[in-house]
Every structure is written in C-alpha cells, then in structure tokens.
Write a protein that holds these residues in place. Structure first.
Motif, PDB file in Angstrom:
ATOM      1  N   PHE A  91     -18.984  57.407 -10.035  1.00 53.95           N
ATOM      2  CA  PHE A  91     -19.130  56.395 -11.078  1.00 53.95           C
ATOM      3  C   PHE A  91     -20.179  56.752 -12.125  1.00 53.95           C
ATOM      4  CE2 PHE A  91     -18.236  53.784  -7.105  1.00 53.95           C
ATOM      5  CZ  PHE A  91     -16.859  53.825  -7.281  1.00 53.95           C
ATOM      6  N   ILE A  92     -20.481  58.062 -12.274  1.00 50.03           N
ATOM      7  CA  ILE A  92     -21.532  58.447 -13.212  1.00 50.03           C
ATOM      8  C   ILE A  92     -21.195  58.043 -14.646  1.00 50.03           C
ATOM      9  CG2 ILE A  92     -20.576  60.780 -13.542  1.00 50.03           C
ATOM     10  CD1 ILE A  92     -23.499  61.758 -13.726  1.00 50.03           C
ATOM     11  N   ASN A  93     -19.932  58.031 -14.968  1.00 52.69           N
ATOM     12  CA  ASN A  93     -19.508  57.627 -16.317  1.00 52.69           C
ATOM     13  C   ASN A  93     -18.699  56.343 -16.298  1.00 52.69           C
ATOM     14  OD1 ASN A  93     -20.644  59.935 -17.653  1.00 52.69           O
ATOM     15  ND2 ASN A  93     -18.923  61.155 -16.886  1.00 52.69           N
ATOM     16  N   THR A  94     -18.815  55.573 -15.224  1.00 49.46           N
ATOM     17  CA  THR A  94     -18.030  54.345 -15.065  1.00 49.46           C
ATOM     18  C   THR A  94     -18.963  53.175 -14.820  1.00 49.46           C
ATOM     19  OG1 THR A  94     -16.235  55.618 -14.082  1.00 49.46           O
ATOM     20  CG2 THR A  94     -16.175  53.223 -13.774  1.00 49.46           C
ATOM     21  N   LYS A  95     -18.682  52.065 -15.452  1.00 52.95           N
ATOM     22  CA  LYS A  95     -19.461  50.861 -15.241  1.00 52.95           C
ATOM     23  C   LYS A  95     -18.549  49.728 -14.802  1.00 52.95           C
ATOM     24  CE  LYS A  95     -23.374  51.700 -18.350  1.00 52.95           C
ATOM     25  NZ  LYS A  95     -24.179  51.154 -19.468  1.00 52.95           N
ATOM     26  N   MET A  96     -19.085  48.884 -13.937  1.00 50.38           N
ATOM     27  CA  MET A  96     -18.349  47.727 -13.474  1.00 50.38           C
ATOM     28  C   MET A  96     -18.193  46.736 -14.623  1.00 50.38           C
ATOM     29  SD  MET A  96     -17.024  46.771 -10.597  1.00 50.38           S
ATOM     30  CE  MET A  96     -16.203  45.272  -9.998  1.00 50.38           C
ATOM     31  N   PRO A  97     -16.983  46.135 -14.794  1.00 48.37           N
ATOM     32  CA  PRO A  97     -16.816  45.118 -15.848  1.00 48.37           C
ATOM     33  C   PRO A  97     -17.871  44.020 -15.725  1.00 48.37           C
ATOM     34  CG  PRO A  97     -14.709  45.698 -14.873  1.00 48.37           C
ATOM     35  CD  PRO A  97     -15.755  46.382 -14.047  1.00 48.37           C
ATOM     36  N   GLN A  98     -18.305  43.524 -16.863  1.00 45.96           N
ATOM     37  CA  GLN A  98     -19.382  42.545 -16.873  1.00 45.96           C
ATOM     38  C   GLN A  98     -18.959  41.236 -16.215  1.00 45.96           C
ATOM     39  OE1 GLN A  98     -22.391  43.403 -17.949  1.00 45.96           O
ATOM     40  NE2 GLN A  98     -23.255  41.434 -17.331  1.00 45.96           N
ATOM     41  N   TRP A  99     -19.704  40.813 -15.231  1.00 44.94           N
ATOM     42  CA  TRP A  99     -19.515  39.507 -14.608  1.00 44.94           C
ATOM     43  C   TRP A  99     -20.844  39.099 -13.983  1.00 44.94           C
ATOM     44  CZ3 TRP A  99     -19.008  38.422  -9.065  1.00 44.94           C
ATOM     45  CH2 TRP A  99     -19.257  39.529  -8.251  1.00 44.94           C
ATOM     46  N   TRP A 100     -20.920  37.929 -13.416  1.00 42.01           N
ATOM     47  CA  TRP A 100     -22.188  37.412 -12.905  1.00 42.01           C
ATOM     48  C   TRP A 100     -22.849  38.377 -11.924  1.00 42.01           C
ATOM     49  CZ3 TRP A 100     -23.313  36.460  -7.778  1.00 42.01           C
ATOM     50  CH2 TRP A 100     -24.542  35.837  -7.519  1.00 42.01           C
ATOM     51  N   ALA A 160     -34.782  71.634  -7.489  1.00 38.86           N
ATOM     52  CA  ALA A 160     -33.459  71.750  -8.109  1.00 38.86           C
ATOM     53  C   ALA A 160     -32.848  70.377  -8.324  1.00 38.86           C
ATOM     54  CB  ALA A 160     -32.555  72.615  -7.238  1.00 38.86           C
ATOM     55  N   VAL A 161     -32.958  69.485  -7.343  1.00 38.20           N
ATOM     56  CA  VAL A 161     -32.428  68.124  -7.488  1.00 38.20           C
ATOM     57  C   VAL A 161     -33.176  67.385  -8.585  1.00 38.20           C
ATOM     58  CG1 VAL A 161     -32.141  65.897  -6.328  1.00 38.20           C
ATOM     59  CG2 VAL A 161     -31.633  68.013  -5.100  1.00 38.20           C
ATOM     60  N   ALA A 162     -34.489  67.557  -8.638  1.00 38.93           N
ATOM     61  CA  ALA A 162     -35.280  66.873  -9.662  1.00 38.93           C
ATOM     62  C   ALA A 162     -34.856  67.292 -11.070  1.00 38.93           C
ATOM     63  CB  ALA A 162     -36.768  67.162  -9.441  1.00 38.93           C
ATOM     64  N   TYR A 163     -34.707  68.598 -11.290  1.00 44.24           N
ATOM     65  CA  TYR A 163     -34.311  69.066 -12.616  1.00 44.24           C
ATOM     66  C   TYR A 163     -32.874  68.658 -12.932  1.00 44.24           C
ATOM     67  CZ  TYR A 163     -38.234  71.684 -14.465  1.00 44.24           C
ATOM     68  OH  TYR A 163     -39.444  72.022 -15.033  1.00 44.24           O
ATOM     69  N   TRP A 164     -32.012  68.676 -11.931  1.00 47.24           N
ATOM     70  CA  TRP A 164     -30.631  68.253 -12.153  1.00 47.24           C
ATOM     71  C   TRP A 164     -30.574  66.802 -12.630  1.00 47.24           C
ATOM     72  CZ3 TRP A 164     -27.837  65.317  -8.035  1.00 47.24           C
ATOM     73  CH2 TRP A 164     -26.554  64.957  -8.435  1.00 47.24           C
ATOM     74  N   LEU A 165     -31.324  65.928 -11.987  1.00 47.67           N
ATOM     75  CA  LEU A 165     -31.307  64.519 -12.376  1.00 47.67           C
ATOM     76  C   LEU A 165     -31.993  64.309 -13.721  1.00 47.67           C
ATOM     77  CD1 LEU A 165     -32.077  62.790  -8.954  1.00 47.67           C
ATOM     78  CD2 LEU A 165     -29.886  62.898 -10.148  1.00 47.67           C
ATOM     79  N   MET A 166     -33.135  64.963 -13.936  1.00 45.33           N
ATOM     80  CA  MET A 166     -33.841  64.769 -15.205  1.00 45.33           C
ATOM     81  C   MET A 166     -33.034  65.278 -16.389  1.00 45.33           C
ATOM     82  SD  MET A 166     -37.907  65.419 -14.443  1.00 45.33           S
ATOM     83  CE  MET A 166     -37.744  66.997 -13.610  1.00 45.33           C
ATOM     84  N   ASN A 167     -32.170  66.266 -16.164  1.00 41.99           N
ATOM     85  CA  ASN A 167     -31.369  66.821 -17.257  1.00 41.99           C
ATOM     86  C   ASN A 167     -30.002  66.174 -17.404  1.00 41.99           C
ATOM     87  OD1 ASN A 167     -33.360  68.719 -17.983  1.00 41.99           O
ATOM     88  ND2 ASN A 167     -32.606  70.212 -16.492  1.00 41.99           N
ATOM     89  N   SER A 168     -29.572  65.401 -16.415  1.00 36.57           N
ATOM     90  CA  SER A 168     -28.210  64.872 -16.456  1.00 36.57           C
ATOM     91  C   SER A 168     -28.132  63.358 -16.566  1.00 36.57           C
ATOM     92  CB  SER A 168     -27.433  65.316 -15.205  1.00 36.57           C
ATOM     93  OG  SER A 168     -28.037  64.820 -14.025  1.00 36.57           O
ATOM     94  N   VAL A 169     -29.151  62.637 -16.130  1.00 33.23           N
ATOM     95  CA  VAL A 169     -29.113  61.175 -16.163  1.00 33.23           C
ATOM     96  C   VAL A 169     -29.680  60.691 -17.491  1.00 33.23           C
ATOM     97  CG1 VAL A 169     -29.936  59.045 -15.097  1.00 33.23           C
ATOM     98  CG2 VAL A 169     -29.304  60.998 -13.657  1.00 33.23           C
ATOM     99  N   ALA A 170     -28.872  59.980 -18.233  1.00 38.30           N
ATOM    100  CA  ALA A 170     -29.316  59.457 -19.525  1.00 38.30           C
ATOM    101  C   ALA A 170     -30.384  58.386 -19.319  1.00 38.30           C
ATOM    102  CB  ALA A 170     -28.124  58.879 -20.285  1.00 38.30           C
TER     103      ALA A 170
END
Length: 793
Positions: A766-775, A616-626
C-alpha cells in the motif's frame, strides 16, 4: 533509566530483562517470573505419551520437581548428557559443595558441563544470520514509525528451537574438510549451546543503533548527509568499541562468582526450560500458541494499520468534546496526556514499553504511578497555570518554540557550518520548550541521583562485600568448568580497540563531526565508568545512566555545535552501554559454558552484520518515504528522531549554560539533582520500619524512570500498556496461573512477530495506495491538541 532524548527500543540483548527489580531476587520464584514453565519439547504435536528428547545430543538427567510450577524450572538438572562427567553415586552433599556460593545462581544455573557438546556449528551460522537479518530489518523499519515495535531475544529463543530441531532432522550428516578443518552440516541433535549462540548472535546489536539517530538528523534536519560509507564507519566504530571494554573488564565483571548479573539468570532459566523433557499431556504447545497468535495478529493488523487507523487510539474525551481544546489536550495520545484513551491495536500496547507480560506487576504499578504523578498531576498544574509561558504551546510535544509560542526556526540562528550564530540568537530570542518537556529533563536529573542513593541504601553493603569476595579470587564451579576452554587473548580486544579508536578519529576529523581530542575525552568516559557501573549492575540489576553527564561535558566544552554534542554522546555514553550489554552476554555464556572464543566470534559477527542491515534500511526509508519524519509522512513520523533532534539543539546548539543558566526560566531544574538524592530516603526508612506493608513494593528509581521517555512516547501507550499488565500479570497470573506460565510469553512473541511482518508487507502493498476517506481512516480525532496552547484558542 530511560534516556530523556531518545526512546530506547532495541539496545537490549538477549541476556537482559526490561524491568528493574526493587531488590535482588532471593530464590527460584523470583528468577522465574518472566520465564515460561518447563514443558515437553514435543513442539510439533508428537503423541502426549512420547518422552524422547528432541533437543539434546544425549539423554538428560531427570528431576523430581513439580513440573506444573514455574518455581521448579531452575531446580531441574540439565547439561548432564555425559554420564562419565560425574560418577552416578556422587552424593548430594558433594554436589552442593561443588556449586555456586550464591543460592540465586544455584537455583537457575547447572553446575555441570559436557565439553564435548558442539556449539559453534553450521546451524548457528545459518540461523544466527537469518535471525540477525530479520530482527535488524524489522526493528530498524519500525524505528521510524509512529508506533515503534521492537522484536527482542524472546522471539529468537522461541523460533530458534524448532528450526534448529528441523535442521538436525533434515540436513545431511556428511563431514567436510576445509584447509584441514573438519566440519559438518549436521553434527547431531540440536544442542542448548547452539541455541544460546544463535540468540546472542541475533541480539548482539539487533536494535536501532544510537548512531543512526545522528545519521538521521544530519540528513533530514541539518541537510548535511554523512553518506553511506562514512555512516557505516561511524556505526561500526561506536558499536564495536564496546567489545574492547567488555573484554578488558571480564576478569572483574564476568569471572568472579560475586558478579551475578541477575538478569542473565532469567535467560538461563528459559534456555534450560526449552531443553528439559517433560510431558504434561496437553496438546497445545508453546510453538502452536506462537503460530496461532502470529496468524491472528498478522491478519488483524490490516485493520488498525490500513483500514481503520482510528482504532490505534480511541480518545473518548475527543469524541465527547471535539471542539474543546482542554478535552483534546487531556485525551490525545501524541500531543496530549492520554486520559481515557484506549486501543484495539497490539502495537500501541507493546511497541514503546515492550511487552507488558515481561514486567512484574509490582514494577508495572511503580511505573504507572510515576506516570500518573508526572503526566496527570504535575503537568496539568504547571501547564494550565502558564508556568514558564508554556500556555501558548501544546501541552505535550518535543518541539521547540519562541517566547510567543510560534515554532522556533533553528536555521535562523545557525551559521553556514551549522554552529550557533550568537548575534542572530540574541536578535531572534531564546528557545522555549513545553512545561512537560522541561520537567522531563528535571526528572532525568533526579533519576540519576535517586538511583545512586537507592543503590547505596539497598545494595551498598552487599556491593562492598561482593567486591571484596571478587578480589579474593575464589573460583566457583562455573569458573573451573570454563577453564577447559581456550580463552580469548587480551591482544584480540586490544587490537580491536586500536582499530576502532583510530577509525573513530578518522571519521570525526574527516567528516567534521568533532575534533580528535574530544574523541579521546569521549573514550575516557567508558574507560573510567565501565567497571564501577558494571559492578553496580552485576549486583543490583540497575544501571545508572551517564547520558546526562556526557551532555553536560560536551555542552559546556563545545557549546554551539549540535553534531559534536550528539557524536560525543555516542562515543561516550553508548560505548559504555554497549560494553555492559556485551558483558552481560559474556556472563550468560559463562553460565551456559559456551567457549569464550565462540562468544567473541558470534557477538562481533552479529554486530557487524546488523550494522550493515540497519543502515541500509535507514537509507532506504529516508530516500523512499515522502515527507518522512513529518506529520505528513504518517506513519513514518520518526518520534524518537524528532526528540533526538530537539535534544541536539538544546544541549548542542544552545548549550546547557544558556538552557539552565541563572537567567533561564529552566534554571530550577538543576535543583532536581538534590531532590532526587532525597526521594529514596523516606521510602527506604518506611520499608525498614514496616517491612510487611505495601512500601516494600515501592521503587523510586523505577517510578520516575518512565518520564525519561516522554516525549517521544505517546502518553496513551503507557495507559494501554498498564491495562495489558493488569490483564496478563495480575488477573491471568493470579487466577489462571498454569495457563499464564505455559503460554503467556508465546502469546506475546506471536503477537509482536505477526504485526511486524504484517506491517512490512502492508508497506510494500500500500505504499502508493490510501484508504478512501471515512471516519475510521483518520488516525487522530483530537485536532486541537497539536495546534497550539490553550491560551491561543
């Protein structure tokens, strides 16, 4: 031996240890190396002078052993809760006679039992289900990530003890009657047998099953989703068929006293440590240390995982020379050799190799020496001399290439039904791999023969002697004590085999994975090898790998069919591995006097429950993670699945006849079988000639086994893991031994658990959130390592 085509993180059961000793332990000091010390059970900060036991249903016998020394852990007598089991005036000489004939077992295992002690209780079902769900979810979740953390039996052993105690204090003691069977939510104090069953329940199949690799590559790479129902049947049959072989071989591998299974003795020592009563006066208990480290790890993991991923791998060479391709290749972790590459992320240290605390220092030195020879000496020499035309490819990757160094387009040589198209293959050209990847297979060949020769030289006479002793049918005290419990009938295992074997044929035929007769051949592999390999492991603690054998059999038998290749390997190799894992747990239950039918129930229940959750976890990740399983899907890059896919192409689609045939540049790798057989001989001679020299610590099979996981393992992960071993298992163990004995494993379990829970929560937040670009938001600063070979730049 580590598999060459998959990084194994989760198929280890509670009774196993992640290291291979260079010789069979001979005393309590050897047995107790990875176990915490005996200490008080007062894990909730009870007063230091309180001595009331909290874990056993009846008072335990005391010992005169030195509680400050871990060597004394296994000398303490436990499980003597019923005074009428043995007369109080029984002489010490009589007790010695009524014990195991082997000192290593006498040092760790109690020769007493209380048959009235409850084992399979409501608490076992509740806690076993919870911990099975937790471990299965966490381990499968992290299986797809760049750093593959795996929670093991130590976490369950540590947490089950306080939770079981709490349940024994708060649950009502009312007795219920169901269909004439009386049971209670709380039959009494939390017992050691419950503790063992919970751990076996949770770890019977808590790691990502090998079959999920097949499910993953079919869905992601071969674009032919097997479907959830068919995938579930595939996983269940491959996981549970091993029970049949475990049950049918127990009279040969479990019951005889000569079949020791040294790894289980470590778990026995740890369980008994939890349930012995000692008070040293310290206020910091193991459980407090666990939760302290859990909190620190939970909070800190937000930094390297989300805020500053650059701290995961700090590649010094890439910072010094960012535009130098050789510096990038030497310093990078994922596509380089990991030189001068450090970390501030615990997952980097423990995710791929396991906790460094669990490895004896001598074994860690063997592993790292093998890593240095292969990765830092042989690989640069071969690569920078352009051996096999590898100079046009990255120095370290599992990906496949054409002769000119461009990515190999697998679909260009496949038929619509995903078999090899010979005319297209000849037109497109042969497949090529990096020098290091080819060497991984060669060293994998050497590892098989090296281990066999090593076992013959070091344990051959002992194996022969033990086998003869086991045939005599002499019963030791543990076998006699176990005879009072109802045995699991053979027809249970036979019926289970009939069901799983039939369903395996149905799955393979209906979903076109491989013909039914190859299922029969695959099943014959564990049928033939489980007993001899099990005898070797039971005595030497080392298991020769058969994955190479299965790959050759199906590779020559069905060339051009990648799915059949990996399916055959699952039913042939993994079934035997799972069977031996279960046999090891059966031996643990044998030592701990667990009723065999209770063992059967919890092992089977844990495996079935874990299979549902993991899929179930495998299918959830394969279907939800871009972009999962690609660099763009970071951190869900599926490094193990990528390597498994490459192996399916090399061994299945292309086949060993083409890959290692006389016209192939990789043909010399076959000679590594002979080289591997020769390597242990001079070391064995030097060990005999100079028994007190450093040669006594050299273990060739362990030294070369590390290459089997590279790729996909990040090179810098090994470097930082070894640094962790040096700090914990050399410096602290040598100079702060009392602290190390008491807290080292609690610290490791706390750090692993904290970052595991933190990683799951961060994924949700943070699935739809990214950290602002920095070093610091850039996970890799070695940009040139993955872009191609040094000849192209």
């Amino acid at each position: 031996m580590v598999q060459a085509d998959r990084l194994d993180n989760g198929e280890r059961t509670v009774s196993e240890t992640p290291f291979l000793p260079d010789s069979q332990p001979s005393g309590p000091a050897d047995i107790s190396v990875p176990a915490p010390p005996a200490e008080d059970n007062h894990i909730f900060a009870f007063p230091d002078d309180e001595k009331t036991p909290v874990a056993e249903p009846e008072p335990e016998s005391s010992t005169n052993s030195d509680a400050e020394k871990i060597k004394g852990n296994s000398d303490a007598e436990t499980n003597a809760e019923s005074s009428n089991n043995k007369k109080a005036d029984e002489s010490a000489a009589d007790e010695v006679e009524d014990d195991s004939p082997y000192e290593i077992v006498r040092c760790a295992v109690s020769n007493k039992d209380n048959p009235e002690m409850y084992s399979l209780t409501f608490r076992v079902w509740v806690l076993g289900t919870i911990f099975t769900g937790l471990l299965s979810f966490v381990n499968q979740f992290f299986f797809y990530r760049q750093n593959q953390l795996s929670l093991g039996g130590s976490v369950v052993q540590l947490l089950a003890f306080p939770t079981g105690y709490v349940m024994s204090r708060v649950l009502p003691k009312r007795t219920f009657s169901t269909f004439g069977w009386k049971w209670s939510l709380n039959p009494g104090p939390f017992s050691i047998k419950e503790h063992v069953l919970i751990s076996i329940f949770a770890t019977a199949s808590s790691g990502s099953p090998y079959a999920i690799d097949v499910v993953t590559i079919k869905k992601i790479w071969y674009k032919s989703d097997l479907g959830f129902a068919a995938s579930l049947l595939f996983i269940l049959t491959s996981q549970t068929m091993g029970y049949s072989f475990a049950g049918m071989t127990r009279r040969l591998l479990v019951y005889p006293a000569a079949m020791i299974w040294p790894a289980t003795l470590i778990s026995v020592t740890l369980f008994r440590t939890f349930h012995e009563v000692h008070s040293f006066g310290q206020r910091m208990t193991r459980t407090k240390m666990f939760w302290l480290c859990f909190g620190i790890s939970f909070v800190w993991y937000f930094v390297p995982n989300f805020i500053a991923p650059a701290l995961t791998y700090i590649a010094v060479l890439c910072y010094v020379a960012p535009n130098n391709v050789i510096a990038n290749q030497l310093g990078d972790s994922y596509n380089g050799l990991g030189m001068l590459n450090f970390t501030l992320d615990w997952s980097t240290i423990s995710s791929n190799m396991g906790s460094p605390i669990a490895y004896p220092w001598a074994m860690a030195c063997n592993l790292f020496a093998g890593f240095v020879v292969v990765m830092w000496i042989i690989t640069p020499i071969g690569y920078y001399s352009n051996a096999w035309g590898s100079g046009t490819m990255p120095i370290y990757t599992p990906h496949l290439y054409t002769v000119n160094g461009s990515a190999y387009a697998i679909r260009e040589i496949m038929t619509p039904d995903q078999h090899l198209d010979e005319p297209k293959y000849r037109a497109y050209g042969p497949v090529r791999m990096t020098f290091q990847f080819a060497m991984t297979y060669g060293i994998g060949f050497a590892a098989v023969t090296a281990l066999l020769v090593y076992i013959v030289l070091h344990h051959g006479s002992e194996i022969v002697r033990r086998v003869r002793q086991s045939r005599q049918g002499d019963e030791d005290v543990h076998m006699r004590l176990m005879q009072q419990y109802a045995e699991v009938p053979h027809w249970w295992y036979a019926a289970l085999f009939g069901v799983t074997f039939s369903l395996s044929i149905v799955v393979c035929e209906v979903y076109h994975m491989m013909p039914w007769y190859w299922v029969v051949v695959a099943t014959a592999v564990p049928l033939v090898f489980t007993v001899p390999i099990g005898i070797i492991q039971a005595i030497s603690n080392q298991q020769p790998g058969l994955n190479v054998i299965t790959e050759f059999i199906i590779g020559y038998g069905m060339p051009g069919n990648p799915i059949a290749n990996v399916t055959f390997k699952v039913y042939g190799y993994i079934t035997m591995t799972q069977a031996l894992n279960l046999v090891s747990d059966l031996k643990l239950g044998h030592y701990m006097k667990i009723p065999p039918r209770h063992m059967f129930v919890v092992q089977l229940a844990g495996t079935i429950l874990a299979s549902f959750i993991e899929l179930a976890v495998a299918y959830w990740l394969m279907n939800s993670v871009a972009n999962i399983c690609t660099p763009e899907g970071y951190p869900f890059t599926c490094i193990s699945a990528n390597t498994f896919y490459s192996a399916s192409v090399l061994w299945g689609l292309i086949g060993p006849a083409k890959l290692f045939g006389p016209s192939s540049p990789y043909h010399p790798m076959l000679y590594m079988f002979f080289l591997g057989a020769l390597l242990p001989v001079p070391v064995w001679y030097l060990q005999k000639r100079y028994p007190s020299s450093f040669w006594r610590h050299v273990n060739i099979p362990v030294a070369i086994s590390i290459s089997g996981a590279m790729p996909p393992m990040p090179a810098a992960s090994v470097v930082n893991w070894f640094i962790g071993c040096f700090v914990f298992n050399y410096v602290l163990q040598k100079y702060r031994n009392t602290w190390w004995q008491r807290y080292a494993f609690s610290l490791s379990a706390g750090l692993d658990s904290g970052l595991a829970i933190s990683g799951i929560i961060q994924f949700g937040l943070f699935i739809n959130t990214k950290m602002p670009q920095w070093w610091g938001s850039d996970a890799s600063h070695c940009k040139l390592a993955a872009t191609g070979g040094f000849l192209n730049q």
